[in-house]
Design a protein around this motif. Structure first.
Motif, PDB file in Angstrom:
ATOM      1  N   ARG A  21       0.958  -1.239  -0.013  1.00 43.33           N
ATOM      2  CA  ARG A  21       0.024  -0.113   0.193  1.00 43.33           C
ATOM      3  C   ARG A  21       0.733   1.198  -0.026  1.00 43.33           C
ATOM      4  O   ARG A  21       0.666   2.339  -0.871  1.00 43.33           O
ATOM      5  CB  ARG A  21      -1.044   0.055   1.219  1.00 43.33           C
ATOM      6  CG  ARG A  21      -1.855   1.060   1.201  1.00 43.33           C
ATOM      7  CD  ARG A  21      -2.803   0.973   2.485  1.00 43.33           C
ATOM      8  NE  ARG A  21      -3.753   0.024   2.562  1.00 43.33           N
ATOM      9  CZ  ARG A  21      -3.773  -1.009   3.374  1.00 43.33           C
ATOM     10  NH1 ARG A  21      -2.812  -0.841   4.476  1.00 43.33           N
ATOM     11  NH2 ARG A  21      -4.622  -2.028   3.519  1.00 43.33           N
ATOM     12  N   ALA A  29      -3.143  -0.458  -6.851  1.00 48.99           N
ATOM     13  CA  ALA A  29      -3.554  -0.025  -5.528  1.00 48.99           C
ATOM     14  C   ALA A  29      -5.014  -0.555  -5.299  1.00 48.99           C
ATOM     15  O   ALA A  29      -5.468  -1.070  -4.031  1.00 48.99           O
ATOM     16  CB  ALA A  29      -3.680   1.519  -5.603  1.00 48.99           C
ATOM     17  N   GLY A  45      -0.646   1.484 -11.793  1.00 54.41           N
ATOM     18  CA  GLY A  45      -0.490   1.767 -10.335  1.00 54.41           C
ATOM     19  C   GLY A  45      -1.912   1.787  -9.653  1.00 54.41           C
ATOM     20  O   GLY A  45      -2.101   1.402  -8.670  1.00 54.41           O
ATOM     21  N   TRP A  46      -2.743   2.538 -10.423  1.00 54.82           N
ATOM     22  CA  TRP A  46      -4.418   2.768  -9.697  1.00 54.82           C
ATOM     23  C   TRP A  46      -4.750   1.300  -9.661  1.00 54.82           C
ATOM     24  O   TRP A  46      -5.350   1.018  -8.732  1.00 54.82           O
ATOM     25  CB  TRP A  46      -5.057   3.723 -10.704  1.00 54.82           C
ATOM     26  CG  TRP A  46      -4.586   5.318 -10.542  1.00 54.82           C
ATOM     27  CD1 TRP A  46      -3.838   5.729 -11.414  1.00 54.82           C
ATOM     28  CD2 TRP A  46      -4.803   6.220  -9.213  1.00 54.82           C
ATOM     29  NE1 TRP A  46      -3.664   7.118 -11.026  1.00 54.82           N
ATOM     30  CE2 TRP A  46      -4.198   7.213  -9.691  1.00 54.82           C
ATOM     31  CE3 TRP A  46      -5.415   6.008  -8.120  1.00 54.82           C
ATOM     32  CZ2 TRP A  46      -4.343   8.333  -9.014  1.00 54.82           C
ATOM     33  CZ3 TRP A  46      -5.676   7.026  -7.350  1.00 54.82           C
ATOM     34  CH2 TRP A  46      -5.008   8.234  -7.570  1.00 54.82           C
ATOM     35  N   VAL A  91     -10.505   4.064  -4.669  1.00 52.75           N
ATOM     36  CA  VAL A  91      -9.266   4.282  -5.240  1.00 52.75           C
ATOM     37  C   VAL A  91      -9.246   4.181  -6.880  1.00 52.75           C
ATOM     38  O   VAL A  91      -8.835   4.950  -7.512  1.00 52.75           O
ATOM     39  CB  VAL A  91      -8.049   3.368  -4.659  1.00 52.75           C
ATOM     40  CG1 VAL A  91      -6.973   3.128  -5.647  1.00 52.75           C
ATOM     41  CG2 VAL A  91      -7.852   3.278  -3.373  1.00 52.75           C
ATOM     42  N   VAL A 136      -4.920  -4.231  -4.020  1.00 57.44           N
ATOM     43  CA  VAL A 136      -4.350  -4.412  -2.752  1.00 57.44           C
ATOM     44  C   VAL A 136      -5.426  -4.054  -1.786  1.00 57.44           C
ATOM     45  O   VAL A 136      -5.499  -4.947  -0.712  1.00 57.44           O
ATOM     46  CB  VAL A 136      -3.034  -3.378  -2.895  1.00 57.44           C
ATOM     47  CG1 VAL A 136      -2.676  -3.262  -1.142  1.00 57.44           C
ATOM     48  CG2 VAL A 136      -1.998  -3.897  -3.344  1.00 57.44           C
ATOM     49  N   GLU A 137      -6.182  -2.959  -1.996  1.00 57.46           N
ATOM     50  CA  GLU A 137      -7.379  -2.810  -0.972  1.00 57.46           C
ATOM     51  C   GLU A 137      -8.320  -3.935  -1.096  1.00 57.46           C
ATOM     52  O   GLU A 137      -8.821  -4.379   0.009  1.00 57.46           O
ATOM     53  CB  GLU A 137      -8.023  -1.474  -1.203  1.00 57.46           C
ATOM     54  CG  GLU A 137      -6.946  -0.301  -1.238  1.00 57.46           C
ATOM     55  CD  GLU A 137      -6.387  -0.017   0.141  1.00 57.46           C
ATOM     56  OE1 GLU A 137      -7.119  -0.745   1.160  1.00 57.46           O
ATOM     57  OE2 GLU A 137      -5.409   0.499   0.312  1.00 57.46           O
ATOM     58  N   LEU A 197       2.577   1.553  -3.506  1.00 57.07           N
ATOM     59  CA  LEU A 197       1.663   1.813  -4.442  1.00 57.07           C
ATOM     60  C   LEU A 197       1.181   3.540  -4.223  1.00 57.07           C
ATOM     61  O   LEU A 197       0.731   3.918  -5.427  1.00 57.07           O
ATOM     62  CB  LEU A 197       0.599   1.085  -4.488  1.00 57.07           C
ATOM     63  CG  LEU A 197       0.981  -0.354  -5.052  1.00 57.07           C
ATOM     64  CD1 LEU A 197      -0.326  -1.477  -5.098  1.00 57.07           C
ATOM     65  CD2 LEU A 197       1.326  -0.185  -6.545  1.00 57.07           C
ATOM     66  N   GLU A 198       0.966   3.788  -2.945  1.00 55.38           N
ATOM     67  CA  GLU A 198       0.437   5.285  -2.918  1.00 55.38           C
ATOM     68  C   GLU A 198       1.587   6.147  -3.331  1.00 55.38           C
ATOM     69  O   GLU A 198       1.346   7.258  -4.008  1.00 55.38           O
ATOM     70  CB  GLU A 198       0.469   5.618  -1.376  1.00 55.38           C
ATOM     71  CG  GLU A 198      -0.722   4.778  -0.829  1.00 55.38           C
ATOM     72  CD  GLU A 198      -1.180   5.171   0.724  1.00 55.38           C
ATOM     73  OE1 GLU A 198      -0.145   5.558   1.350  1.00 55.38           O
ATOM     74  OE2 GLU A 198      -2.070   4.764   1.039  1.00 55.38           O
TER      75      GLU A 198
END
Length: 957
Positions: free
Chosen positions: A301, A321, A317-318, A337, A324-325, A304-305
């Motif tokens: 996290r 991310a 990347g988005w 996101v 991952v969530e 990627l942020e």
């Protein structure tokens, strides 16, 4: 008078300063402006003159250099000291290179000798002081051949401490004092008491003097555990389920409360009642993560942020991310996101598709509508929107809207056509699609498939003109011609034209690609088109001298893959090129025999006999097919033509005799044999004549024929066997003495003459030994076999017969000794290894069979032996597999087929047994110890293979 001292004499050493070292930094004449220099008479390198202004440095350097440096005593010719102050120029570099080359050359000249000496010394050192790893290198290499079964059979290494203590019976002389409590307990063990102690309470069973059986307790515990695991598994079928004490995890959502039934726990925390289905579904809904997983999620996290902050236009990347969530179980955060990703990357279809996936269908439709406003040309987004619709009408509406935006998308047109239920609507769509996308072969072919044959022909011609480089259109045109009933010549012409057009257009496929297309067409049900493709392209890219071998390899590989029509077309084309190859005709006949019918087989054989009249096998195959088909007259006609083409052929004569004998034409058969002995006097014809007379009850004529044949062919061992059989019909050592006593001497004389003329025939040695064994002269039987083994080295059947003689004489130890010697001489004999397996006790047969398979991997006899062992152990499936493997390895052995039939008859199904009989009939076996005794019995002449297999199976034991 006192002597006066001479001052010069006392101070003589004081003025000898010329021999002393100059002071540090001294330069002669430096005060007058002179400078230091060095001449050639000086020895050693010149040194830089010091400065009077800096004498301290020289003093310091001399003070520190108390040790003498080796450079002071170097050779004056050494350039390191001689030219230390000079400049290193290009000539010096070239000279150094030349010297280095000379040194390398000299070193190379002595390198082989030096390396050999070093290697020899190293080997001597290793031989004198071997390392541990070299001592066990051979054992390490042997580990490469250990199978998985052997690894699994290795016992677990346990603790030997208890065993050693148990086996340690020596008396160390130690004595131990017995505690008073033990003595008191032994005293009170059998004591009866009439009172009860109030403080002690009721006595437990442990105090009653009974011994606790921990073994029974362990068995009860294991049984209870297995019952509990079975109860927990329930109807879910997922094996045992583990339960946990306490309350369920707090991460479980309220939606899953109806499916998850917490277990009730007793005081010890063990589960007593569990709902299996609800428990398993509850486990699926609960996401438990370890500390390591949580740490990885936090790291991902943070990373990627950083990615999306530094580069907000980076779509992957988005997406990462958001996922991952999602993995972390934060679905709402993942949607936020990916929504931010859509705002920052509106031109990325992957971001929009990911947003649609993470949201519910209603929100996904809104997201995709927004995506289409940014990316109206994205086919994936349109297709995703179609998938979100529920009814077909809405799907069609979305597809047509998509086609308005992207009219040149083949995928959208195909989806729209597939959605149509009415063929006319599909035709209209395809017609419009071919107008908009004329370069799509799939659309043209789909339109042709929906049209009538006449219109399809027009469409294909139009497509062929539009796309001249497409081979699929030419193949489709050929298939269309085949469907409307065109002849093979028309299809061949069309395919040839197509190949020529593709060659002119530069789009001709390779030979292997054409063969794959032929296989595909065959699978689609167009054999004529398949054959036309093969005829037009099979000769491409092959040299003339390689054609025959390459085409045979192609036919074999195609047949293995199941492409029979393609293989047939390849062989047919090869026969046109090589019509004189008899082997090629036999290959074609075998293919038709396995995958065709009798009519096509006879047609091929007729053509084969016309092209190869000297090939006896082709004539015999044709005659046999006519005979099996019931047309005896045609078979006779074929054999007559074979006589004309091959007047002195032994095989043709014998085939004609067999045909007449099988049809009960005894006179004709005898007449043919008489002619054959006159025209083609071979040893086999004489043998068949004697056998024929014996089979039809004319023993005197048979014996006369054998004696006459022996004068012509004294080294033919089968004639001696027939003569012995006529003198005494049973010499196999297993029956009664049917011959008269007067014939025994003649039989011995016949065997003596036979062994003298044919010492290389193991069968004669075995029959002679069995005769002596039957007569009761066991010593002579052993001597004959030993003499036969001396003449015929490495003959396993002679060793096997000697072992069986000892077994029949109840001499087990002698049999084992002979077996050991036999295995040393014939290490790869499957027959001897099979005997060795059966001589072992039942528990150790499996180990012996493993040794046999390791020594003789693919021997059919060993395979049958292993199958019989598996059968005895009750492993029916494995036994069936091994029996099938043995028959495939040696289909010519009738004993193997009989074992398989016996197995299916006893522990299989009637259908499987019938299939074994059919397979044995096609294989037509000729060898086998029991099988040959059955088929050569005069009582079984003319019987079918099914009956012979059954009789052989009944004799197996």
């Amino acid at each position: 008078m006192a002597t006066r001292a001479n001052p010069l004499k006392n101070n003589a050493s004081k003025f000898a300063f010329l021999t002393m070292h100059p002071p540090p930094g001294y330069v002669a004449g430096l005060g007058r402006g002179a400078s230091g220099f060095t001449t050639r008479s000086d020895i050693g390198p010149a040194r830089e003159a010091g400065s009077m202004e800096d004498p301290a440095s020289d003093l310091h350097s001399n003070a520190n250099s108390k040790e003498i440096e080796p450079e002071q005593f170097q050779d004056p010719e050494n350039e390191t000291g001689l030219f230390a102050g000079t400049v290193y120029d290009r000539d010096d570099e070239e000279a150094d290179k030349i010297y280095d080359m000379i040194d390398d050359k000299m070193d190379e000249r002595r390198r082989a000798k030096r390396e050999a000496a070093e290697k020899k010394s190293q080997e001597a050192h290793l031989a004198a002081n071997p390392k541990i790893q070299t001592q066990f290198s051979d054992l390490k290499r042997s580990l490469a051949h250990v199978s998985e079964e052997e690894w699994g059979a290795l016992p677990e290494a346990g603790s030997l401490t208890g065993k050693r203590r148990k086996n340690n019976t020596r008396n160390d002389g130690k004595s131990y004092v017995v505690p008073d409590s033990v003595l008191a307990g032994a005293r009170e063990k059998n004591e009866l008491s009439s009172s009860v102690d109030d403080d002690a309470g009721v006595a437990t069973p442990a105090s009653s003097g009974n011994t606790t059986d921990f073994r029974e307790i362990g068995q009860a515990r294991d049984k209870s555990l297995s019952l509990r695991l079975d109860q927990l598994s329930g109807a879910s079928g997922s094996g045992s389920a583990s339960t946990s004490a306490g309350t369920p995890s707090s991460t479980q959502s309220s939606n899953d409360s109806s499916t998850f039934t917490p277990s009730t726990s007793n005081a010890t925390g063990t589960s007593t009642s569990v709902d299996p289905k609800g428990y398993l579904s509850g486990l699926n809904s609960v996401q438990l993560k370890s500390d390591a997983e949580i740490g990885d999620i936090k790291k991902a996290r943070a990373l990627l942020e950083s990615v999306i902050k530094t580069n907000p236009k980076h779509a992957p990347g988005w997406i990462a991310a958001g996922r991952v969530e999602e993995v972390a179980g934060r679905q709402a955060v993942a949607r936020k996101v990916i929504a931010a990703g859509c705002d920052n990357c509106p031109k990325s279809e992957d971001v929009w598709l990911e947003a649609a996936r993470l949201n519910i269908p209603q929100d996904a439709k809104v997201i995709l509508a927004n995506a289409i406003s940014h990316l109206p040309q994205s086919v994936k987004i349109w297709l995703k929107a179609v998938d979100l619709e529920n009814d077909p009408k809405s799907k069609r509406r979305v597809l047509r809207k998509a086609i308005e935006y992207i009219p040149n998308s083949v995928r959208l047109w195909k989806e729209a056509v597939n959605m149509e239920d009415d063929p006319q609507d599909a035709l209209i769509l395809l017609a419009r699609a071919t107008e908009l996308i004329p370069s799509s072969v799939e659309l043209w072919l789909a339109l042709a498939r929906l049209e009538t044959p006449e219109n399809a022909k027009k469409i294909i011609n139009k497509a062929r003109k539009t796309i001249p480089t497409s081979h699929e259109i030419w193949i489709a045109a050929a298939r269309l011609q085949e469907q409307v009933g065109a002849s093979s010549n028309d299809i061949d012409k069309l395919v040839n034209n197509g190949v020529g057009s593709l060659r002119s257009s530069g789009a001709l496929l390779s030979r292997e690609q054409w063969l794959k297309e032929a296989e595909r067409v065959e699978q689609e049900g167009s054999p004529l088109t398949c054959a036309a493709i093969v005829k037009a392209t099979i000769h491409h890219e092959i040299e003339d001298e390689d054609k025959y071998a390459v085409w045979m390899d192609d036919a074999d590989s195609l047949e293995d893959r199941g492409s029979i029509e393609t293989a047939r077309a390849v062989i047919a084309f090869a026969l046109k090129v090589f019509p004189e190859r008899s082997k090629l005709w036999r290959r074609a006949a075998e293919l038709e025999k396995q995958h065709g019918n009798r009519n096509t087989l006879t047609d091929i054989l007729k053509t084969a006999t016309q092209n190869c009249p000297k090939a006896e096998v082709l004539w015999l195959m044709l005659a046999k097919e006519h005979w099996l088909g019931g047309d005896v007259d045609s078979a006779r006609q074929v054999l007559g033509d074979a006589f004309n083409a091959n007047p002195s052929s032994e095989a043709v004569w014998l085939a004609a005799v067999k045909l007449e004998a099988e049809n009960n034409e005894i006179k004709n058969a005898r007449m043919l044999l008489n002619k054959a002995r006159l025209q083609s006097s071979t040893e086999r014809i004489w043998m068949k004549s004697a056998v024929f007379e014996r089979q039809h009850g004319n023993s005197i004529e048979a014996l006369k024929c054998v004696n006459e044949a022996l004068t012509k062919f004294p080294t033919f061992d089968k004639l001696y066997m027939i003569k012995v059989g006529l003198l005494d019909g049973n010499v196999d050592g297993g029956g009664d003495d049917n011959g008269s006593r007067s014939n025994n001497k003649e039989i011995r004389d016949t065997f003596a003459a036979a062994l003298k003329k044919c010492p290389q025939s193991p069968t004669l040695w075995i029959l002679s030994s069995r005769f002596e064994e039957k007569m009761g002269v066991i010593i002579r039987s052993r001597a004959l076999l030993e003499k036969g083994r001396l003449i015929n080295k490495n003959c396993d059947i002679l060793w096997a017969e000697a072992i069986r003689v000892e077994e029949r004489a109840n001499a087990g130890n002698q049999a084992k000794g002979l077996l050991s010697k036999a295995l040393q001489e014939c290490q790869t004999s499957g027959l001897l290894w099979s005997i060795a397996i059966w001589m072992e006790p039942r528990p150790s047969r499996k180990t012996k069979s493993v040794d046999a398979l390791r020594k003789v991997t693919d021997d059919p006899t060993i395979i049958v032996t292993v199958a019989r062992m598996l059968w005895m152990e009750g492993k029916k499936d494995k036994a069936r597999s091994w029996l099938s493997k043995s028959c495939k390895a040696d289909p010519d052995n009738g004993d193997h087929w009989a074992w398989w039939y016996k197995f299916e008859l006893q522990d299989g199904t009637q259908e499987n047994a019938q299939n074994v009989l059919e397979s044995a009939k096609q294989a037509e076996p000729h060898h086998g110890e029991i099988w040959q005794s059955v088929i050569k019995d005069d009582a079984n002449i003319g019987k079918a293979y099914n009956v012979l297999i059954k009789q052989t199976a009944s004799k197996l034991s």
